[in-house]
Design a protein around this motif. Structure first.
Motif, PDB file in Angstrom:
ATOM      1  N   PRO A 257      -5.130 -19.421 -25.034  1.00 38.08           N
ATOM      2  CA  PRO A 257      -3.860 -19.603 -25.748  1.00 38.08           C
ATOM      3  C   PRO A 257      -2.738 -20.122 -24.860  1.00 38.08           C
ATOM      4  CG  PRO A 257      -4.871 -17.539 -26.399  1.00 38.08           C
ATOM      5  CD  PRO A 257      -5.654 -18.052 -25.227  1.00 38.08           C
ATOM      6  N   ASN A 258      -2.629 -19.604 -23.660  1.00 37.17           N
ATOM      7  CA  ASN A 258      -1.598 -20.062 -22.734  1.00 37.17           C
ATOM      8  C   ASN A 258      -1.848 -21.511 -22.318  1.00 37.17           C
ATOM      9  OD1 ASN A 258       0.758 -19.449 -20.984  1.00 37.17           O
ATOM     10  ND2 ASN A 258      -0.705 -19.795 -19.345  1.00 37.17           N
TER      11      ASN A 258
ATOM     12  N   SER B 298      -8.726 -28.315 -33.521  1.00 33.78           N
ATOM     13  CA  SER B 298      -9.822 -27.538 -32.930  1.00 33.78           C
ATOM     14  C   SER B 298      -9.499 -26.054 -32.786  1.00 33.78           C
ATOM     15  CB  SER B 298     -10.201 -28.112 -31.565  1.00 33.78           C
ATOM     16  OG  SER B 298      -9.149 -27.968 -30.638  1.00 33.78           O
ATOM     17  N   ARG B 299      -8.212 -25.704 -32.639  1.00 28.25           N
ATOM     18  CA  ARG B 299      -7.840 -24.302 -32.442  1.00 28.25           C
ATOM     19  C   ARG B 299      -7.295 -23.649 -33.709  1.00 28.25           C
ATOM     20  NH1 ARG B 299     -10.586 -23.308 -28.086  1.00 28.25           N
ATOM     21  NH2 ARG B 299      -9.560 -21.264 -28.062  1.00 28.25           N
ATOM     22  N   ALA B 300      -7.188 -24.406 -34.800  1.00 29.13           N
ATOM     23  CA  ALA B 300      -6.564 -23.900 -36.026  1.00 29.13           C
ATOM     24  C   ALA B 300      -7.219 -22.622 -36.519  1.00 29.13           C
ATOM     25  CB  ALA B 300      -6.597 -24.973 -37.116  1.00 29.13           C
ATOM     26  N   GLU B 301      -8.537 -22.531 -36.412  1.00 28.77           N
ATOM     27  CA  GLU B 301      -9.250 -21.381 -36.940  1.00 28.77           C
ATOM     28  C   GLU B 301      -9.822 -20.516 -35.821  1.00 28.77           C
ATOM     29  OE1 GLU B 301     -11.886 -22.519 -40.107  1.00 28.77           O
ATOM     30  OE2 GLU B 301     -10.567 -24.158 -40.708  1.00 28.77           O
ATOM     31  N   VAL B 302      -9.242 -20.659 -34.638  1.00 28.24           N
ATOM     32  CA  VAL B 302      -9.687 -19.890 -33.483  1.00 28.24           C
ATOM     33  C   VAL B 302      -8.585 -18.949 -33.004  1.00 28.24           C
ATOM     34  CG1 VAL B 302     -10.622 -19.991 -31.139  1.00 28.24           C
ATOM     35  CG2 VAL B 302     -11.218 -21.773 -32.797  1.00 28.24           C
TER      36      VAL B 302
ATOM     37  N   GLU C  16      -2.006 -16.937 -31.819  1.00 27.67           N
ATOM     38  CA  GLU C  16      -1.664 -16.523 -30.459  1.00 27.67           C
ATOM     39  C   GLU C  16      -1.043 -17.686 -29.680  1.00 27.67           C
ATOM     40  OE1 GLU C  16      -1.388 -13.907 -27.137  1.00 27.67           O
ATOM     41  OE2 GLU C  16      -1.515 -13.674 -29.317  1.00 27.67           O
ATOM     42  N   ILE C  17      -1.547 -18.868 -29.883  1.00 26.08           N
ATOM     43  CA  ILE C  17      -0.978 -20.051 -29.223  1.00 26.08           C
ATOM     44  C   ILE C  17       0.474 -20.230 -29.628  1.00 26.08           C
ATOM     45  CG2 ILE C  17      -1.060 -22.575 -29.109  1.00 26.08           C
ATOM     46  CD1 ILE C  17      -4.121 -22.340 -29.374  1.00 26.08           C
ATOM     47  N   GLN C  18       0.746 -20.103 -30.921  1.00 23.63           N
ATOM     48  CA  GLN C  18       2.123 -20.274 -31.390  1.00 23.63           C
ATOM     49  C   GLN C  18       3.026 -19.152 -30.879  1.00 23.63           C
ATOM     50  OE1 GLN C  18       3.116 -21.907 -35.157  1.00 23.63           O
ATOM     51  NE2 GLN C  18       1.003 -22.291 -35.753  1.00 23.63           N
TER      52      GLN C  18
ATOM     53  N   LEU D  40      -0.176 -29.204 -40.693  1.00 24.59           N
ATOM     54  CA  LEU D  40      -1.315 -28.668 -39.961  1.00 24.59           C
ATOM     55  C   LEU D  40      -0.911 -27.452 -39.133  1.00 24.59           C
ATOM     56  CD1 LEU D  40      -4.304 -29.359 -39.633  1.00 24.59           C
ATOM     57  CD2 LEU D  40      -3.699 -30.715 -37.619  1.00 24.59           C
ATOM     58  N   ALA D  41       0.254 -27.522 -38.491  1.00 16.04           N
ATOM     59  CA  ALA D  41       0.730 -26.421 -37.660  1.00 16.04           C
ATOM     60  C   ALA D  41       1.069 -25.188 -38.486  1.00 16.04           C
ATOM     61  CB  ALA D  41       1.955 -26.851 -36.867  1.00 16.04           C
ATOM     62  N   ALA D  42       1.345 -25.383 -39.754  1.00 19.39           N
ATOM     63  CA  ALA D  42       1.727 -24.263 -40.615  1.00 19.39           C
ATOM     64  C   ALA D  42       0.550 -23.348 -40.933  1.00 19.39           C
ATOM     65  CB  ALA D  42       2.343 -24.781 -41.917  1.00 19.39           C
ATOM     66  N   ARG D  43      -0.667 -23.855 -40.755  1.00 21.57           N
ATOM     67  CA  ARG D  43      -1.832 -23.018 -41.005  1.00 21.57           C
ATOM     68  C   ARG D  43      -1.968 -21.993 -39.900  1.00 21.57           C
ATOM     69  NH1 ARG D  43      -4.968 -23.367 -44.737  1.00 21.57           N
ATOM     70  NH2 ARG D  43      -6.544 -22.199 -43.603  1.00 21.57           N
ATOM     71  N   THR D  44      -2.338 -20.772 -40.239  1.00 20.97           N
ATOM     72  CA  THR D  44      -2.470 -19.708 -39.245  1.00 20.97           C
ATOM     73  C   THR D  44      -3.842 -19.079 -39.300  1.00 20.97           C
ATOM     74  OG1 THR D  44      -1.677 -18.018 -40.787  1.00 20.97           O
ATOM     75  CG2 THR D  44      -0.023 -19.162 -39.439  1.00 20.97           C
ATOM     76  N   THR D  45      -4.215 -18.440 -38.226  1.00 19.80           N
ATOM     77  CA  THR D  45      -5.508 -17.771 -38.158  1.00 19.80           C
ATOM     78  C   THR D  45      -5.645 -16.694 -39.231  1.00 19.80           C
ATOM     79  OG1 THR D  45      -5.491 -18.151 -35.771  1.00 19.80           O
ATOM     80  CG2 THR D  45      -7.090 -16.574 -36.624  1.00 19.80           C
ATOM     81  N   SER D  46      -4.550 -15.995 -39.515  1.00 14.17           N
ATOM     82  CA  SER D  46      -4.627 -14.910 -40.498  1.00 14.17           C
ATOM     83  C   SER D  46      -4.979 -15.441 -41.869  1.00 14.17           C
ATOM     84  CB  SER D  46      -3.284 -14.179 -40.549  1.00 14.17           C
ATOM     85  OG  SER D  46      -2.214 -15.054 -40.856  1.00 14.17           O
TER      86      SER D  46
END
Length: 325
Positions: free
Chosen positions: A245-246, A272-276, A280-282, A313-319
């Motif tokens: 994430p960092n 690639s990280r949208a569903e990973v 945490e990245i945000q 795309l950025a609005a999508r979250t892992t939750s």
């Protein structure tokens, strides 16, 4: 039979595919249509569209091409691909650049499961009639990243699934003895042997054990002594493994603020990280830079369909993704 099951279980995809197909001049609806879906749903949309119209969904995107900026069209085309197809294409593009983008290749090799790496290699061979491993080996001039990538590729072929605390401690001591605890430059052969024989989870445990035993991160030890290109490449790999994430928060910020040529990296990370670990990245992004990722995108990217695409795309979250699994 598979088509009937797909249609019955996902009637909305059939209706939406027909709507998109019949009104392709309405460019604005395509971005939310695709970015609001999970990767699994986009795959089902692609299958449903092919079942109805007998052609790949990417053929439909070609009808939209003139209505989008080149960057948006390229991003949408990548978004609809299966993950292993996308990674195969990204790998090829990284290898074909005037200056090979080794960092992207490392991110793929340390950020994907072994089963996915195998699919990437198969897709690469199918798409380009070449072997990914061989293309990496054949790069000229030789570069330290090549040694690391070859070792990581070998590890995906031979590693054990289970992780071992004992092995992690032993490997941490070997890294110390061949690095800051030894004399002179780091022994590349020892490091490459460890990389080639251990899984990514095992390497992550080793890096964690190193910090626990010696009181500081292994990446910090690589700054000491004779710090060369191999150590620089190894440090990047270690950071990508130990704290993804960092690592990706920094990549996103640099991509947004950097030159146009870096924008492709921005899309690659978001997809690639949208569903990973995008949540945490945000979170880390805001902590490091004092602003939300979406706000920085809005401030830095000119208005247009590409900006709309990135924000959506950025609005999508892992939750959200987890709820739909």
């Amino acid at each position: 039979m598979a088509t009937n099951i797909l249609t019955i279980s996902n009637p909305n995809f059939e209706n939406e595919c027909k709507k998109i197909h019949d009104s392709f001049e309405d460019f604005n609806q395509l971005i939310p249509f695709l970015t609001s879906r999970t990767q699994h749903e986009r795959q089902q949309i692609r299958e449903t569209y092919k079942a109805i119209y007998g052609e790949d969904f990417r053929s439909l995107l070609q009808k939209y091409e003139s209505g989008f900026s080149p960057m948006t069209y390229s991003a949408l085309s990548m978004l609809i691909l299966d993950p292993h197809e996308r990674d195969a294409i990204v790998s090829m593009e990284a290898l074909e650049q005037d200056v090979t983008n080794f960092k992207v290749l490392v991110e793929i090799f340390v950020g994907r499961k072994s089963s996915h790496i195998l699919l990437i290699k198969q897709a690469y061979q199918k798409l380009f009639r070449r072997q990914l491993d061989q293309d990496i080996i054949n790069l000229e001039p030789p570069h330290p990243y090549q040694k690391i990538l070859v070792a990581l590729s070998t590890s995906h072929k031979s590693h054990h699934v289970d992780v071992s605390q004992h092995i992690a401690k032993c490997d941490a001591r070997r890294l110390y003895e061949t690095g800051e605890g030894g004399r002179g430059a780091i022994e590349e052969a020892v490091v490459l042997e460890i990389l080639s024989k251990r899984s990514i989870p095992q390497l992550k445990l080793t890096i964690s054990s190193y910090k626990h035993i010696y009181g500081h991160a292994y990446s910090k030890s690589l700054k000491r002594g004779n710090y060369g290109e191999f150590e620089k490449a190894l440090k990047m790999m270690v950071k990508c493994i130990s704290d993804p994430p960092n690592h990706y928060a920094k990549i996103l910020y640099t991509s947004i603020k950097g030159a146009t040529s870096q924008k492709a990296t921005l899309v690659q990370v978001l997809v690639s990280r949208a569903e990973v670990d995008m949540d945490e990245i945000q979170r880390l992004f805001k902590k490091k830079y004092g602003k939300e990722l979406i706000d920085v995108i809005c401030e830095s990217i000119p208005c247009g369909d590409y900006k709309d695409f990135l924000v959506s795309l950025a609005a999508r979250t892992t939750s959200t993704v987890l709820l739909q699994k």
